[in-house]
Write a protein that holds these residues in place. Structure first.
Motif, PDB file in Angstrom:
ATOM      1  N   UNK A  71      12.647  36.728  68.851  1.00 19.59           N
ATOM      2  CA  UNK A  71      11.355  36.116  68.551  1.00 19.59           C
ATOM      3  C   UNK A  71      10.248  37.114  68.858  1.00 19.59           C
ATOM      4  N   UNK A  72       9.154  36.974  68.130  1.00 19.16           N
ATOM      5  CA  UNK A  72       7.981  37.814  68.370  1.00 19.16           C
ATOM      6  C   UNK A  72       6.739  36.989  68.064  1.00 19.16           C
ATOM      7  N   UNK A  82      -2.425  37.319  76.509  1.00 17.28           N
ATOM      8  CA  UNK A  82      -1.595  38.449  76.938  1.00 17.28           C
ATOM      9  C   UNK A  82      -1.227  39.411  75.823  1.00 17.28           C
ATOM     10  N   UNK A  83      -1.628  39.120  74.596  1.00 19.36           N
ATOM     11  CA  UNK A  83      -1.336  40.024  73.495  1.00 19.36           C
ATOM     12  C   UNK A  83       0.044  39.796  72.905  1.00 19.36           C
ATOM     13  N   UNK A  84       0.555  40.804  72.193  1.00 20.36           N
ATOM     14  CA  UNK A  84       1.828  40.679  71.488  1.00 20.36           C
ATOM     15  C   UNK A  84       2.989  40.640  72.480  1.00 20.36           C
ATOM     16  N   UNK A 136       4.239  43.457  75.048  1.00 24.12           N
ATOM     17  CA  UNK A 136       4.310  44.809  74.520  1.00 24.12           C
ATOM     18  C   UNK A 136       3.166  45.692  74.991  1.00 24.12           C
ATOM     19  N   UNK A 137       2.132  45.100  75.584  1.00 15.91           N
ATOM     20  CA  UNK A 137       1.076  45.927  76.174  1.00 15.91           C
ATOM     21  C   UNK A 137       1.588  46.668  77.396  1.00 15.91           C
ATOM     22  N   UNK A 152       1.000  29.856  75.762  1.00 16.07           N
ATOM     23  CA  UNK A 152       2.083  30.452  74.989  1.00 16.07           C
ATOM     24  C   UNK A 152       3.316  30.676  75.858  1.00 16.07           C
ATOM     25  N   UNK A 153       3.116  31.062  77.119  1.00 16.71           N
ATOM     26  CA  UNK A 153       4.240  31.297  78.022  1.00 16.71           C
ATOM     27  C   UNK A 153       5.043  30.015  78.201  1.00 16.71           C
ATOM     28  N   UNK A 154       4.354  28.888  78.312  1.00 13.56           N
ATOM     29  CA  UNK A 154       5.050  27.605  78.448  1.00 13.56           C
ATOM     30  C   UNK A 154       5.877  27.311  77.203  1.00 13.56           C
TER      31      UNK A 154
END
Length: 695
Positions: free
Chosen positions: A382-383, A389-391, A411-412, A520-522
């Motif tokens: 997944x991406x 937090x960015x990509x 990816x940062x 998004x993390x959740x």
């Protein structure tokens, strides 16, 4: 007395060059290389029959050598009367057709479109330093005027950024095509060469200005051109070649066990990073076998973030065990395809000798080392992009222990694994086997498809999570006295949800609140890491600092354990976990007020700055009378275990006996409380509580 300029401004001074050539006398000055070095690219862009204007010729032999091989239509100009007189006298008999004239390159007497090529070796660099480039712009305007349509300005330069930007922007505005060649020094000649490479700028005049800039970069005189879209991209490519040349000379002329030099090699067509190479030299005096001078170590895919490969200390340990004078550690990048070890060796072989230590012959055979001869395995599942937090990407990897793992990586900071969980076949009891550091040869691909894999909730991949769980022994969790006693935990930082889910699944009578800033993390935790909140495990979305402040202001609610497991997005400070605001005195005091009398504050601390760590400890100790620390083996992490009560122990020797029984009780409770779907927990409480240090 040195004959080289002391300041940049002197380069463009007529008086300086007059003094220079008078002092140098008969000896030729080959600025940036002679004919032998430049002939390949010069013949590529200047035909033998072309009429050529050589600006700022000096007393270089370049025009004489070009004349001798057939270039009979050369007009050489220089601002110095001394050098013009000397060059005319030197060539009067042998080269009667070779003329030298005292002419200011910014105001030439020649007619429009009278030359097919203009050759400049170092003159642009000299002029661009004066009056904010005004002289250089005047010269370039003259170049454009005297050149015919299809004519070329060929400039040999060191490509200082301000100089090359001036020239490229000038010709792009005129609608000319611009190409840069980077001429690398031959291997074995680094000791006598400039550290910076020589570039050749070739600008071609069109009848009609090009509406879209044509910008190209070539490596070597015959390298295939890489098309770029903006001047900034061309300048960036120049800087990369310059940095590589400096690095190459440094590596080929000396060794330094503490340098940690690294470079990234990009795919020629896509420009995407493909390999990152880090150089690790043996310390002075190390006993290295004569045949162990130089080797390349290929890091398996998915292992790049391991301590052994990603940290300075780990790479030193790896190099010491390999026992080579120089070891180049190669990491492969995400979103790149690698066929097999043989293909990787073939791809890297042409460039590795650039990184060889001093004295290694150019034809030396260099061994390639690896773990079990395999490239490892990685699969992106997944991406996406987080607004905060960015990509990010979620990937499955095969560890060096042969087990499958799932990771969340922002990816940062691709060198850091944000969260990791072990995968097991769905509906199959997970193994008791704990992750081991023993290196075994992994298979090329997983035995189960990603769809049939699930997260092993009884396995904690992060060692600091294990220590945080073990800290529950300090509260007597699992002892007969704690039976049916509720346990409340506040955790700041969700990640993939492995730690809070472990607490919910294995710790009796526990309720956990997790505070997570990034929604998004959740979502990623739920979709890819099997995270399932319920009435005993709730998630509050929001800022952890604000949540702590709100809980303290509301009052009436206390926690037995408060855990900070949150990383900093600011890479400029020496502490990557937690953010500095989380260890300010005001926040620490609020944390203390939110703890029950028996409560424990567990802080995951990642700090490479010793002075900063001391400052953090001083602030924590001002609030919490008792602080125990546990350093994580082969990691930068350490966990601080802080309590409100006064410690009766002055050293670790008194602490360990009191925790031994509690550790055994907690271990028993975790095993007894495990869910039916898991054979875990895979954790050794007594081992984790060894070597605690009293701060």
């Amino acid at each position: 007395m040195s004959l080289l300029p002391r300041t940049a401004e002197e380069f463009s001074s007529a008086e300086y060059w007059e003094r220079f050539f008078k002092k140098r006398g008969e000896k030729s000055f080959e600025w940036y290389g002679d004919y032998n070095k430049l002939c390949g690219v010069l013949h590529k862009y200047i035909k033998v029959q072309d009429t050529v204007l050589v600006v700022g010729c000096g007393n270089s032999e370049l025009s004489e050598q070009m004349y001798d091989v057939g270039y009979k239509n050369l007009t050489n100009i220089d601002i110095s009367e001394t050098v013009v007189s000397h060059m005319n006298q030197r060539n009067a008999e042998r080269r009667p057709g070779l003329t030298f004239q005292q002419v200011d390159a910014t105001q030439t007497p020649y007619e429009d479109a009278s030359y097919q090529a203009t050759l400049d070796k170092g003159t642009l660099d000299a002029m661009a330093s004066e009056e904010e480039g005004a002289l250089a712009r005047s010269m370039l305007t003259e170049v454009g005027r005297v050149l015919r349509v299809g004519g070329r300005y060929v400039c040999v330069t060191l490509a200082q950024e301000s100089v090359i930007r001036l020239a490229v922007e000038h010709f792009v505005q005129l609608g000319w095509a611009v190409r840069m060649h980077c001429l690398q020094e031959e291997r074995g000649k680094e000791e006598d060469s400039f550290a910076l490479p020589v570039f050749v700028l070739v600008c071609t005049k069109f009848r009609q200005p090009m509406p879209t800039p044509i910008l190209e970069m070539c490596l070597g005189e015959d390298g295939a051109p890489t098309r770029l879209t903006q001047v900034a991209e061309l300048l960036s490519a120049v800087r990369e070649h310059q940095a590589y040349s400096v690095l190459r000379k440094r590596l080929r002329t000396g060794t330094d066990a503490c340098s940690n030099l690294s470079l990234t090699l990009c795919h020629v067509k896509t420009g995407l990073p493909r390999y990152t190479l880090t150089v690790q030299d043996s310390p002075p005096g190390a006993k290295v076998p004569r045949q162990h001078q130089f080797a390349i170590f290929i890091v398996p895919q998915g292992s790049e973030t391991a301590w052994l490969y990603s940290s300075s200390e780990g790479r030193k340990q790896l190099a010491a065990s390999a026992n080579f004078r120089r070891l180049v550690i190669v990491a492969m990048h995400r979103n790149q395809e690698y066929t097999d070890m043989l293909a990787v060796q073939s791809e890297l072989s042409p460039v590795v000798m650039d990184l060889a230590p001093p004295g290694i012959p150019a034809n030396q055979q260099v061994p390639f080392l690896s773990v079990g001869g395999d490239l490892g395995w990685r699969e992106e599942v997944s991406r996406g992009v987080s607004e905060l937090s960015g990509e990010y990407c979620v990937e499955n990897v095969k560890g060096e222990d042969g087990q499958l793992y799932r990771r969340l990586v922002f990816l940062s900071n691709a060198a850091l694994v944000q969260s990791e969980s072990r995968l097991v076949p769905t509906n199959t009891p997970s193994s008791h086997k704990k992750k081991t550091k023993k290196k075994v040869k992994p298979t090329a691909a997983p035995t189960a498809s990603p769809a049939s894999l699930s997260v092993d909730s009884g396995f904690l991949c992060c060692a600091h999570h294990e220590v945080m769980v073990a800290s529950l022994a300090m509260l007597g969790v699992g002892t007969p006295q704690s039976k049916d006693v509720p346990l409340s935990v506040l955790l700041v930082g969700l990640g993939g949800g492995g730690l809070p889910q472990f607490l919910r699944d294995f710790v009796p009578n526990v309720t956990v609140e997790v505070v997570e800033l990034d929604p998004m993390v959740l979502e990623v935790a739920k979709e890819w890491f099997g995270f399932r909140p319920d009435d005993r495990l709730i998630v509050t979305l929001g800022d952890g600092l604000e949540r702590i402040s709100a809980l303290e202001e509301e009052g009436g609610r206390l926690f037995d354990v408060i855990m900070f497991d949150v990383d900093s997005k600011d890479s400029t400070v020496g502490m990557s976990c937690p953010p500095a605001a989380f260890v300010q005195s005001s926040i620490l005091q609020k944390v203390c007020k939110l703890l029950t009398p028996r409560g424990v504050f567990a802080l995951n601390l990642v700090c490479r700055d010793s002075a900063l760590r001391k400052s953090v400890l001083e602030r924590v100790s001002a609030v919490f009378p008792t602080i125990l620390s546990k350093s994580i083996e082969e990691e930068v992490n350490e966990v601080l275990l802080c309590s409100r009560g006064e410690s009766q122990a002055s050293d670790a020797a008194r602490i360990h006996p009191s925790l031994h029984g509690a550790a055994s009780s907690l271990q028993t409770a975790l095993c007894a409380n495990r869910p039916a779907t898991s054979t875990g927990p895979h954790i050794d409480i007594a081992e984790l509580l060894k070597d605690l240090k009293v701060e």
